[in-house]
Write an enzyme that holds these catalytic residues in place. Structure first.
Site, PDB file in Angstrom:
ATOM      1  N   ASP A  35       0.850  -1.185   0.000  1.00  0.00           N
ATOM      2  CA  ASP A  35       0.000   0.000   0.000  1.00  0.00           C
ATOM      3  C   ASP A  35       0.889   1.239   0.000  1.00  0.00           C
ATOM      4  O   ASP A  35       2.118   1.114  -0.015  1.00  0.00           O
ATOM      5  CB  ASP A  35      -0.915   0.002   1.242  1.00  0.00           C
TER       6      ASP A  35
ATOM      7  N   ASP B  75      -3.335   4.476   2.694  1.00  0.00           N
ATOM      8  CA  ASP B  75      -3.668   4.813   4.082  1.00  0.00           C
ATOM      9  C   ASP B  75      -3.328   6.278   4.329  1.00  0.00           C
ATOM     10  O   ASP B  75      -2.197   6.702   4.069  1.00  0.00           O
ATOM     11  CB  ASP B  75      -2.849   3.964   5.076  1.00  0.00           C
TER      12      ASP B  75
ATOM     13  N   ASP C 251       1.386   4.689   2.288  1.00  0.00           N
ATOM     14  CA  ASP C 251       0.985   5.304   3.558  1.00  0.00           C
ATOM     15  C   ASP C 251       1.362   6.785   3.574  1.00  0.00           C
ATOM     16  O   ASP C 251       2.458   7.155   3.143  1.00  0.00           O
ATOM     17  CB  ASP C 251       1.691   4.603   4.727  1.00  0.00           C
TER      18      ASP C 251
HETATM   19  N1  DCT Z   1       2.779  -0.209  11.773  1.00  0.00           N
HETATM   20  C1  DCT Z   1       3.101  -0.650  13.038  1.00  0.00           C
HETATM   21  N2  DCT Z   1       2.392  -1.654  13.610  1.00  0.00           N
HETATM   22  C2  DCT Z   1       1.372  -2.225  12.950  1.00  0.00           C
HETATM   23  C3  DCT Z   1       1.027  -1.777  11.667  1.00  0.00           C
HETATM   24  C4  DCT Z   1       1.754  -0.767  11.092  1.00  0.00           C
HETATM   25  O1  DCT Z   1       4.030  -0.155  13.636  1.00  0.00           O
HETATM   26  N3  DCT Z   1       0.685  -3.197  13.542  1.00  0.00           N
HETATM   27  C5  DCT Z   1       3.557   0.864  11.168  1.00  0.00           C
HETATM   28  C6  DCT Z   1       4.851   0.390  10.640  1.00  0.00           C
HETATM   29  C7  DCT Z   1       4.792   0.541   9.177  1.00  0.00           C
HETATM   30  C8  DCT Z   1       3.636   1.474   8.919  1.00  0.00           C
HETATM   31  O2  DCT Z   1       2.850   1.442  10.084  1.00  0.00           O
HETATM   32  C9  DCT Z   1       2.873   1.135   7.699  1.00  0.00           C
HETATM   33  O3  DCT Z   1       2.377  -0.203   7.773  1.00  0.00           O
HETATM   34  P1  DCT Z   1       2.356  -1.155   6.503  1.00  0.00           P
HETATM   35  O4  DCT Z   1       1.879  -0.405   5.318  1.00  0.00           O
HETATM   36  O5  DCT Z   1       1.611  -2.369   6.882  1.00  0.00           O
HETATM   37  O6  DCT Z   1       3.876  -1.565   6.378  1.00  0.00           O
HETATM   38  P2  DCT Z   1       4.985  -1.149   5.335  1.00  0.00           P
HETATM   39  O7  DCT Z   1       6.258  -1.215   6.067  1.00  0.00           O
HETATM   40  O8  DCT Z   1       4.635   0.120   4.663  1.00  0.00           O
HETATM   41  O9  DCT Z   1       4.951  -2.360   4.334  1.00  0.00           O
HETATM   42  P3  DCT Z   1       4.319  -2.468   2.863  1.00  0.00           P
HETATM   43  O10 DCT Z   1       5.416  -2.124   1.953  1.00  0.00           O
HETATM   44  O11 DCT Z   1       3.902  -3.883   2.722  1.00  0.00           O
HETATM   45  O12 DCT Z   1       3.172  -1.522   2.774  1.00  0.00           O
HETATM   46 MG    MG Z   2       2.827   0.384   3.602  1.00  0.00          MG
END
Ligand code: DCT
Ligand code: MG
Length: 514
Positions: A343, A438, A345
């Protein structure tokens, strides 16, 4: 758990908006367009640098005089990783992950070969490099020296995307995921921690002695490593990949809106594939899951950096329509330098008091009118009710946020059957792709904490909070840092200040890929 696709050896840098095309002053013909070198003068001197630049240009390499936007490979001599980072910071470079940071040994190998040579571990400048790269110290000795200094906390280990132990960490991540699907939290976390430790090592584990004093290497972990060293693969991981339950859970949880609970339910109902689920017309799906099925193909195809940049433009444009001075920052994996993600963010704030409060509603209305919003779930801030800081590890924060699926228009060109330029023009078809986005809105005074929390990685965040609790008697969450001894909240305007409050050395986002 992400599969991190290894970046191509010499990533082609795309032209980005607002960047100036750099001018190479070389009069030699450029033979290798895929990489652009910059040599750091520090500790090398003007004369040697000029000589090396001239040499490379003569051999057909593109070498820049200045650190322009087109540079892909930075070469340094007698400088450690930290020194190069420091130098980059001094030159206002915030994100070093867009460059390959290389020792002069790579450059000389290229000059000898007369062409770019493959990047090997020994060429990369990495953190914790305790010996000069060219020294003759045996690998096992070097590694055990490093191992003794590796912290159990990810926030004290600089972890870039350059993973030398992928064959081990891939197996660990499969095993961890399988334990997660079986709601077996302890070994799941153990394998995730072990993977995270191996990811920070600047060398590949080649024998069991290399594990030396590394933290988080329990018996089960060691057994897997030993088997991979002996047999080339892990039979346990291989077994998991063919396990019916694992395969079904993997499929189910690939649908947006489907977590462990739903996967478990569907599995118990006898479903094994997504077709099984879709075929049951009596099944009640949530609005989120319906969208998950509808856009499933797009959503599992992962988001590229170029797509993330395009989304970023849309988000900034919309937010600034209503809040011209808003700060819109890409967070998550893309901020850590990942080239692919599940996604995109974003964190939004405004320096003007409480101006950020209405912006998300307005952005949503705008996108609805523009037909860009395929799905959204707006979560209002629960901040007023929240007791700060939250004690629950992994607890979600209380910011207002929007989980959305955005329609990203793209131009895809199918040129396979085009012979003339007219045909090429006609072949240009406007298509779109569904992208998970997000959006998180934070008050300005909490921005640094929100940014740190949303940058990740998850393992980095977990360990940051664990470190705060156990080593500093402080409580950290995405809103604040509370010092239990002094009984005060510690204010911070930047991530650097938060690291300083915690007594930690600052780490760039690109070093938080734990
Ligand atoms: N985060 C966290 N704990 C969680 C969920 C999310 O600390 N339970 C934080 C860390 C990363 C950030 O939010 C964004 O989450 P993701 O989009 O799920 O992770 P990402 O590292 O951006 O991985 P991806 O590349 O798959 O989106
Ligand atoms: Mg992400």
């Amino acid at each position: 758990m992400d599969k991190i696709r290894t970046p191509s050896l010499f990533p082609q840098r795309k032209k980005q908006k607002g960047m100036h095309p750099s001018i190479s002053l070389s009069s030699f013909e450029v033979k290798f367009n895929e990489l652009v070198i910059f040599i750091i003068e520090k500790k090398m001197g003007v004369t040697r640098r000029r000589f090396l630049m001239e040499l490379a240009r003569r051999k057909g390499f593109r070498v820049e005089n200045e650190l322009s936007d087109s540079v892909t490979h930075i070469v340094a001599e007698n400088n450690s990783y930290d020194e190069v980072l420091e130098w980059l910071r001094g030159h206002k470079v915030k994100d070093s992950s867009r460059f390959q940071l290389l020792d002069i040994s790579w450059f000389t190998a290229c000059m000898e070969a007369g062409k770019p040579v493959d990047l090997e571990n020994k060429h990369q400048l990495t953190v914790q490099q305790v010996y000069p790269i060219t020294s003759n110290i045996p690998e096992s000795e070097a590694s055990s020296f490093v191992a003794g200094r590796v912290s159990q906390y990810a926030c004290q280990r600089r972890t870039t995307l350059n993973n030398c132990n992928k064959k081990f960490t891939d197996a660990f991540e499969i095993l961890a995921e399988n334990y997660e699907f079986r709601e077996n939290g302890v070994p799941c976390l153990a394998f995730m921690r072990a993977a995270s430790v191996l990811k920070c090592l600047p060398f590949t584990i080649v024998r069991m002695q290399d594990l030396g004093g590394l933290p988080c290497m329990g018996d089960e972990i060691r057994a897997v490593i030993e088997e991979i060293l002996d047999e080339g693969e892990s039979s346990k991981a291989k077994e998991v990949l063919t396990d019916e339950r694992y395969q079904s859970f993997k499929l189910f949880s690939s649908v947006f809106g489907v977590g462990l609970k739903t996967s478990e339910k569907w599995y118990r109902m006898g479903f094994r594939t997504l077709e099984d689920v879709k075929a049951d017309k009596t099944l009640k799906l949530s609005k989120m899951q319906k969208a998950g099925f509808l856009y499933h193909e797009d959503l599992i195809s992962r988001v590229s950096k170029a797509e993330a940049d395009a989304v970023s433009w849309i988000v900034k444009d919309a937010v600034r329509t209503f809040l011209p001075d808003a700060l819109v920052t890409i967070t998550g994996g893309f901020r850590r330098g990942k080239k692919i993600g599940h996604d995109v963010d974003f964190l939004i704030t405004s320096p003007e008091l409480r101006q950020e409060e209405e912006v998300l509603h307005r952005v949503i209305d705008l996108w609805k009118k523009q037909g860009l919003l395929l799905y959204y779930d707006l979560v209002e801030s629960t901040f007023e009710q929240a007791k700060l800081p939250s004690r629950k590890v992994d607890a979600f924060d209380h910011f207002e946020k929007c989980f959305a699926i955005l329609k990203l228009h793209q131009q895809r060109v199918d040129t396979s059957c085009c012979e003339t330029s007219e045909e090429l023009d006609e072949a240009k078809v406007r298509v779109w792709k569904a992208i998970r986005v997000d959006l998180v809105v934070s008050p300005f005074e909490q921005y640094a904490y929100a940014l740190l929390g949303w940058t990740g990685s998850r393992q980095f965040e977990r360990d940051l909070r664990r470190y705060a609790t156990h080593e500093r008697k402080m409580i950290l969450d995405n809103h604040a840092l509370y010092d239990k001894t002094k009984r005060i909240f510690l204010k911070a305007k930047s991530e650097e200040e938060i690291f300083a409050h915690l007594g930690l050395d600052y780490m760039e986002p690109s070093e938080r890929n734990a």
